[in-house]
Design an enzyme around this catalytic site. Sequence first.
Site, short mmCIF file in Angstrom:
data_model
loop_
_atom_site.label_atom_id
_atom_site.label_comp_id
_atom_site.label_asym_id
_atom_site.label_seq_id
_atom_site.Cartn_x
_atom_site.Cartn_y
_atom_site.Cartn_z
N LYS A 113 0.82 -1.21 0.00
CA LYS A 113 0.00 0.00 0.00
C LYS A 113 0.85 1.27 0.00
CE LYS A 113 -4.25 -2.08 1.41
NZ LYS A 113 -3.83 -3.48 1.68
C1 LIG Z 1 -4.52 -4.59 1.15
C2 LIG Z 1 -3.80 -5.88 1.09
C3 LIG Z 1 -4.21 -6.93 0.22
C4 LIG Z 1 -5.44 -6.82 -0.65
O1 LIG Z 1 -5.27 -5.90 -1.67
P1 LIG Z 1 -6.56 -5.38 -2.52
O2 LIG Z 1 -6.04 -4.26 -3.33
O3 LIG Z 1 -7.55 -4.92 -1.48
O4 LIG Z 1 -7.07 -6.51 -3.32
C5 LIG Z 1 -3.44 -8.08 0.17
N1 LIG Z 1 -2.35 -8.24 0.96
C6 LIG Z 1 -1.93 -7.27 1.81
C7 LIG Z 1 -0.74 -7.52 2.66
C8 LIG Z 1 -2.63 -6.06 1.92
O5 LIG Z 1 -2.22 -5.11 2.77
#
Ligand SMILES: *Cc1c(COP(=O)(O)O)cnc(C)c1O
Length: 468
Positions: A113
């Site tokens: 993120k």
């Molecule tokens: C947010 C997240 C996901 C999921 O990603 P999306 O974009 O919501 O599909 C998967 N793994 C981790 C570690 C995350 O922080």
Amino acid sequence: MNYLSTRGLAPRAGFDDILLEGLAPDGGLYLPEHYPRIEAAALRRMQGMSYADIAFEVLHPLLAPMPAGELRDLLRATYTAQAFGSPDIIRLQRLDADIGLLGVSQGPTLAFKDMAMQLLGGLFERALAAAGAELNILGATSGDTGSAAEYAMRGRRGIRVFMLSPFGRMSPFQTAQMYSLLEPNIHNIAVQDVFDTCQDMVKAVSADLEFKRRWKIGTINSINWARVAAQVVYYFAGYVRSVREVGEPLDVCVPSGNFGNILAAHVAREMGLPLRRLVLATNENNVLDEFLRTGVYRPRAPEQTHQTSSPSMDISKASNFERFVFDMLGRDAARTRDLFERQLSGQGSFDLSADPAFARMREGMVSGSSDHATRVRIIRETFEASGIVIDPHTADGVAVGRRELEPGVPMLVVETALAAKFEATIREAIGTDPQRPESARGIELLPQRFVVMKPEVDALKAYIAEHC
Ligand SMILES: *Cc1c(COP(=O)(O)O)cnc(C)c1O
């Protein structure tokens, strides 16, 4: 570039108009009017470029009319070795002859993120300065998203963050990661209740339109288009850096929750990146896997959502999924509206199994799900075979990616977090703690700054008003 809504009833808008927005006024989600095309020659040029310059090639047409010089400077200031641990920004690792990892978790909070959120920090600051405005970001987190937002917004002019978290319910590592931020514009609010209550408090404040306007409250949730756009970049960088020659096929497998990350892969492919198949991996919360297998999309109620050992994928409905369905249906806004407005709210599901578009879509996207026992086994097997310790979400990706391997086509699994964030599951799998990056060592010993709050909306409003 103009943006349109998936429900077709909102006026077109520019990138600057939608940057700070969530839903379009008609309840839909924004997408670019068309996907800009990046040709093979341009992909070949990217093979020698820095991450920031690849980002420029991908984002410039999407963020137009932002001046080129300004965008390039912002990208170069964002994607630095200092913030992402190395000048490569992403990390490519090979697990074996067929499977590689696309490491996009090298940023300050050790999850993917950061790749988008760090850029959003700069984009928000710039837009607010231009408008002479301020923004108070209000959110609730159970871990990853909140800390990525705080690290991206710390010290930014014109921005404050009020982040609610469930007091005493996050891991010591996650708690330390957030609460050790001492910048005065970051407010950690530890609510004496569970995560769902935190989220309800945020909703209650946002529903008070008068309060929201007066105190300039905004959110950064996963439907923000700029987040998706920023994520498109690492598919380009990952592709051009892992193939020998542009044009070679590559499958990517994406551990998915809200469908943001894999939507970015879809956009990259629409822009001309030669990704062959997109493989979607879920955990026990398999709403999306169910759709890809049956054509039936059936979101769950929050109380039907399992708490799993890949917690960032514990979702009941996939908030970005509407964008993908809109594209799949040839951008038919009336049908998208019918599915998401009428059928979902009426009967709680919709069924596309008989639609020819669904059959076509399945040629380019497949899926699978994983569970705790599989996850733990994959972490152990991967460690034994390669010495690499992967996190539980990535393990779900490796589990599904392996099942979907096809001869002659390599698979790149997106590493969505570093193992260091999930020590308990790693200990269970391999008997020892994962290594931490330098920046995260001893983080639990740093001084922390947070306030403890009862689960009362009035207390939250009073706190915000007092600290703006
Ligand atoms: C947010 C997240 C996901 C999921 O990603 P999306 O974009 O919501 O599909 C998967 N793994 C981790 C570690 C995350 O922080």
